[in-house]
Design a protein around this motif. Structure first.
Motif, mmCIF file in Angstrom:
data_model
loop_
_atom_site.group_PDB
_atom_site.id
_atom_site.type_symbol
_atom_site.label_atom_id
_atom_site.label_comp_id
_atom_site.label_asym_id
_atom_site.label_seq_id
_atom_site.Cartn_x
_atom_site.Cartn_y
_atom_site.Cartn_z
ATOM 1 N N TRP A 134 -8.129 -6.043 -3.764
ATOM 2 C CA TRP A 134 -7.289 -4.848 -3.721
ATOM 3 C C TRP A 134 -8.155 -3.650 -4.056
ATOM 4 C CZ3 TRP A 134 -2.749 -6.932 -7.197
ATOM 5 C CH2 TRP A 134 -1.965 -7.810 -6.446
ATOM 6 N N GLU A 135 -7.948 -2.549 -3.342
ATOM 7 C CA GLU A 135 -8.729 -1.333 -3.563
ATOM 8 C C GLU A 135 -7.818 -0.151 -3.845
ATOM 9 O OE1 GLU A 135 -11.908 -0.452 -0.749
ATOM 10 O OE2 GLU A 135 -11.717 -2.515 0.017
ATOM 11 N N TRP A 136 -8.286 0.697 -4.733
ATOM 12 C CA TRP A 136 -7.682 1.995 -5.000
ATOM 13 C C TRP A 136 -8.763 2.986 -4.578
ATOM 14 C CZ3 TRP A 136 -7.030 -2.397 -7.707
ATOM 15 C CH2 TRP A 136 -5.713 -2.789 -7.968
ATOM 16 N N GLU A 137 -8.753 3.300 -3.280
ATOM 17 C CA GLU A 137 -9.849 4.065 -2.684
ATOM 18 C C GLU A 137 -10.019 5.436 -3.318
ATOM 19 O OE1 GLU A 137 -9.968 2.721 1.889
ATOM 20 O OE2 GLU A 137 -7.953 3.269 1.154
ATOM 21 N N MET A 138 -8.936 6.057 -3.752
ATOM 22 C CA MET A 138 -9.026 7.393 -4.332
ATOM 23 C C MET A 138 -9.842 7.418 -5.617
ATOM 24 S SD MET A 138 -6.297 5.695 -5.325
ATOM 25 C CE MET A 138 -4.596 5.943 -5.015
ATOM 26 N N TYR A 139 -9.955 6.260 -6.287
ATOM 27 C CA TYR A 139 -10.729 6.170 -7.525
ATOM 28 C C TYR A 139 -12.037 5.407 -7.347
ATOM 29 C CZ TYR A 139 -6.228 7.544 -9.479
ATOM 30 O OH TYR A 139 -5.054 8.194 -9.756
ATOM 31 N N GLY A 140 -12.275 4.848 -6.155
ATOM 32 C CA GLY A 140 -13.472 4.045 -5.931
ATOM 33 C C GLY A 140 -13.462 2.760 -6.738
ATOM 34 N N VAL A 141 -12.278 2.161 -6.908
ATOM 35 C CA VAL A 141 -12.104 0.968 -7.732
ATOM 36 C C VAL A 141 -11.527 -0.157 -6.881
ATOM 37 C CG1 VAL A 141 -10.809 0.022 -9.697
ATOM 38 C CG2 VAL A 141 -11.723 2.336 -9.809
ATOM 39 N N SER A 142 -11.976 -1.378 -7.153
ATOM 40 C CA SER A 142 -11.395 -2.544 -6.493
ATOM 41 C C SER A 142 -11.371 -3.707 -7.475
ATOM 42 C CB SER A 142 -12.183 -2.928 -5.244
ATOM 43 O OG SER A 142 -13.467 -3.385 -5.586
ATOM 44 N N ASP A 143 -10.553 -4.705 -7.172
ATOM 45 C CA ASP A 143 -10.437 -5.900 -7.997
ATOM 46 C C ASP A 143 -10.170 -7.095 -7.110
ATOM 47 O OD1 ASP A 143 -10.672 -6.673 -10.706
ATOM 48 O OD2 ASP A 143 -9.241 -5.122 -11.284
ATOM 49 N N THR A 144 -10.714 -8.231 -7.492
ATOM 50 C CA THR A 144 -10.436 -9.467 -6.779
ATOM 51 C C THR A 144 -9.306 -10.184 -7.494
ATOM 52 O OG1 THR A 144 -12.704 -9.653 -6.028
ATOM 53 C CG2 THR A 144 -11.388 -11.676 -6.014
ATOM 54 N N THR A 163 0.815 -1.217 0.000
ATOM 55 C CA THR A 163 0.000 0.000 0.000
ATOM 56 C C THR A 163 0.850 1.269 0.000
ATOM 57 O OG1 THR A 163 -0.226 -0.157 2.408
ATOM 58 C CG2 THR A 163 -2.025 -1.057 1.073
ATOM 59 N N LYS A 164 2.120 1.146 0.211
ATOM 60 C CA LYS A 164 3.018 2.308 0.173
ATOM 61 C C LYS A 164 3.377 2.705 -1.256
ATOM 62 C CE LYS A 164 3.432 2.216 4.669
ATOM 63 N NZ LYS A 164 2.695 3.131 5.494
ATOM 64 N N PHE A 165 3.135 1.794 -2.229
ATOM 65 C CA PHE A 165 3.522 2.108 -3.613
ATOM 66 C C PHE A 165 2.510 1.674 -4.670
ATOM 67 C CE2 PHE A 165 5.385 -2.055 -2.726
ATOM 68 C CZ PHE A 165 5.097 -2.787 -3.875
ATOM 69 N N TRP A 166 1.410 0.995 -4.286
ATOM 70 C CA TRP A 166 0.490 0.514 -5.325
ATOM 71 C C TRP A 166 -0.963 0.768 -4.954
ATOM 72 C CZ3 TRP A 166 0.658 -5.126 -7.621
ATOM 73 C CH2 TRP A 166 -0.066 -5.156 -8.817
ATOM 74 N N PHE A 167 -1.668 -0.207 -4.426
ATOM 75 C CA PHE A 167 -3.073 -0.037 -4.057
ATOM 76 C C PHE A 167 -3.155 0.546 -2.653
ATOM 77 C CE2 PHE A 167 -1.771 -4.523 -3.777
ATOM 78 C CZ PHE A 167 -1.798 -4.703 -2.407
#
Length: 154
Positions: A52-62, A33-37
Protein backbone atom coordinates in the motif's frame (compact mmCIF):
# COMPACT_ATOMS: atom_id res chain seq x y z
CA UNK A 1 4.14 3.69 35.59
CA UNK A 2 2.50 0.28 35.33
CA UNK A 3 3.29 -1.79 32.27
CA UNK A 4 0.45 -2.05 29.78
CA UNK A 5 -0.10 -5.71 28.90
CA UNK A 6 -1.20 -6.49 25.35
CA UNK A 7 -2.70 -3.10 24.45
CA UNK A 8 -5.29 -3.00 21.68
CA UNK A 9 -6.27 -0.01 19.58
CA UNK A 10 -9.96 -0.34 18.76
CA UNK A 11 -12.03 1.92 16.49
CA UNK A 12 -15.53 1.35 15.19
CA UNK A 13 -18.22 2.84 12.97
CA UNK A 14 -21.67 1.98 11.65
CA UNK A 15 -21.87 2.28 7.87
CA UNK A 16 -25.28 2.52 6.22
CA UNK A 17 -24.51 0.08 3.43
CA UNK A 18 -24.85 -3.71 3.06
CA UNK A 19 -22.08 -5.80 4.60
CA UNK A 20 -20.85 -7.10 1.23
CA UNK A 21 -20.33 -3.55 -0.04
CA UNK A 22 -18.49 -2.45 3.10
CA UNK A 23 -16.29 -5.56 3.10
CA UNK A 24 -15.46 -5.07 -0.59
CA UNK A 25 -14.39 -1.49 0.12
CA UNK A 26 -11.42 -2.85 2.08
CA UNK A 27 -10.61 -5.75 -0.28
CA UNK A 28 -10.72 -3.85 -3.58
CA UNK A 29 -8.11 -1.10 -3.87
CA UNK A 30 -10.11 0.73 -6.56
CA UNK A 31 -12.52 1.52 -3.72
CA UNK A 32 -10.06 1.73 -0.81
CA UNK A 33 -8.03 4.39 -2.61
CA UNK A 34 -11.06 6.67 -2.39
CA UNK A 35 -10.74 6.92 1.41
CA UNK A 36 -7.38 5.53 2.60
CA UNK A 37 -4.16 4.83 0.67
CA UNK A 38 -3.48 6.13 -2.83
CA UNK A 39 -2.08 3.02 -4.52
CA UNK A 40 -2.02 -0.75 -4.00
CA UNK A 41 -0.24 -3.64 -5.70
CA UNK A 42 -3.45 -5.69 -5.72
CA UNK A 43 -6.66 -6.86 -4.12
CA UNK A 44 -6.57 -8.57 -0.74
CA UNK A 45 -6.38 -12.35 -0.90
CA UNK A 46 -5.65 -14.78 1.94
CA UNK A 47 -1.94 -15.52 2.45
CA UNK A 48 -0.87 -12.96 -0.15
CA UNK A 49 1.08 -9.77 0.40
CA UNK A 50 0.30 -6.38 -1.08
CA UNK A 51 2.03 -3.04 -0.94
CA UNK A 52 0.00 0.00 0.00
CA UNK A 53 1.29 3.47 -0.87
CA UNK A 54 0.50 6.95 0.36
CA UNK A 55 2.07 8.72 -2.59
CA UNK A 56 1.54 12.22 -1.20
CA UNK A 57 3.92 11.38 1.67
CA UNK A 58 6.30 9.08 -0.22
CA UNK A 59 5.42 6.24 2.18
CA UNK A 60 4.55 2.61 1.54
CA UNK A 61 4.01 -0.55 3.59
CA UNK A 62 3.83 -4.23 2.83
CA UNK A 63 0.73 -5.92 4.19
CA UNK A 64 0.39 -9.71 4.56
CA UNK A 65 -3.16 -11.01 4.58
CA UNK A 66 -3.36 -13.60 7.36
CA UNK A 67 -7.07 -14.35 7.23
CA UNK A 68 -9.88 -13.30 4.93
CA UNK A 69 -13.42 -14.49 5.67
CA UNK A 70 -15.86 -12.83 3.24
CA UNK A 71 -18.20 -10.34 4.89
CA UNK A 72 -16.81 -11.16 8.32
CA UNK A 73 -13.06 -10.67 8.86
CA UNK A 74 -9.87 -9.38 7.29
CA UNK A 75 -6.76 -9.96 9.39
CA UNK A 76 -3.48 -8.46 8.19
CA UNK A 77 0.07 -8.20 9.40
CA UNK A 78 1.47 -4.71 9.00
CA UNK A 79 5.22 -4.77 8.38
CA UNK A 80 6.59 -1.52 9.78
CA UNK A 81 6.34 -1.68 12.68
CA UNK A 82 5.05 -5.25 12.75
CA UNK A 83 1.55 -5.43 14.24
CA UNK A 84 -1.72 -7.22 13.50
CA UNK A 85 -4.83 -5.40 12.31
CA UNK A 86 -8.24 -7.08 12.30
CA UNK A 87 -11.18 -5.62 10.40
CA UNK A 88 -14.37 -7.17 11.75
CA UNK A 89 -17.70 -6.76 9.96
CA UNK A 90 -21.12 -7.34 11.54
CA UNK A 91 -24.46 -7.02 9.80
CA UNK A 92 -26.81 -4.85 11.87
CA UNK A 93 -29.51 -5.00 9.20
CA UNK A 94 -29.61 -5.65 5.45
CA UNK A 95 -28.57 -2.03 4.91
CA UNK A 96 -26.23 -1.35 7.85
CA UNK A 97 -22.85 -2.75 8.78
CA UNK A 98 -20.77 -2.29 11.92
CA UNK A 99 -17.01 -2.21 11.32
CA UNK A 100 -14.54 -2.69 14.15
CA UNK A 101 -10.81 -2.25 13.56
CA UNK A 102 -8.47 -3.75 16.16
CA UNK A 103 -4.71 -3.17 16.06
CA UNK A 104 -2.46 -5.13 18.44
CA UNK A 105 0.90 -6.84 18.89
CA UNK A 106 2.86 -3.70 19.66
CA UNK A 107 6.53 -4.04 20.60
CA UNK A 108 6.92 -0.49 21.89
CA UNK A 109 6.92 0.39 25.58
CA UNK A 110 6.48 3.49 27.74
CA UNK A 111 5.98 6.84 26.03
CA UNK A 112 6.73 5.33 22.61
CA UNK A 113 3.81 2.90 23.08
CA UNK A 114 1.50 5.71 24.17
CA UNK A 115 2.43 7.69 21.05
CA UNK A 116 1.82 4.70 18.74
CA UNK A 117 -1.55 3.97 20.37
CA UNK A 118 -2.56 7.63 20.03
CA UNK A 119 -1.48 7.81 16.37
CA UNK A 120 -3.07 4.50 15.37
CA UNK A 121 -6.34 5.32 17.12
CA UNK A 122 -6.53 8.62 15.25
CA UNK A 123 -5.45 7.03 11.98
CA UNK A 124 -7.96 4.19 11.99
CA UNK A 125 -10.73 6.54 13.13
CA UNK A 126 -9.90 8.76 10.15
CA UNK A 127 -10.06 5.72 7.82
CA UNK A 128 -13.52 4.81 9.14
CA UNK A 129 -14.73 8.40 8.82
CA UNK A 130 -13.54 8.52 5.21
CA UNK A 131 -15.13 5.14 4.48
CA UNK A 132 -18.47 6.32 5.86
CA UNK A 133 -18.45 9.54 3.82
CA UNK A 134 -17.48 7.74 0.63
CA UNK A 135 -19.85 4.77 0.84
CA UNK A 136 -22.86 6.61 2.24
CA UNK A 137 -22.59 9.90 0.36
CA UNK A 138 -20.07 9.36 -2.47
CA UNK A 139 -17.83 12.08 -1.07
CA UNK A 140 -14.05 11.79 -1.08
CA UNK A 141 -13.07 13.88 1.93
CA UNK A 142 -9.28 13.64 1.37
CA UNK A 143 -8.89 13.05 5.10
CA UNK A 144 -5.61 11.15 4.85
CA UNK A 145 -3.87 13.72 2.66
CA UNK A 146 -5.26 16.60 4.74
CA UNK A 147 -4.29 15.05 8.09
CA UNK A 148 -0.67 16.23 7.80
CA UNK A 149 -0.68 19.28 5.50
CA UNK A 150 2.69 20.43 6.89
CA UNK A 151 4.36 17.28 5.52
CA UNK A 152 5.73 17.87 2.06
CA UNK A 153 3.33 16.25 -0.36
CA UNK A 154 4.25 15.12 -3.83
Amino acid sequence: MDKIENPIVECQMMIRKPISEVFQAFVDPTITTKFWFTKSSGILEKEKSVTWEWEMYGVSDTIKIIELVPNHLISIEWDNPKTIVDFEFSELSKETTYVVIKNYGFSQTGNELIEVIKNNTGGFTTVLDGLKAYLEFGIELNLISDKFPHVKQK
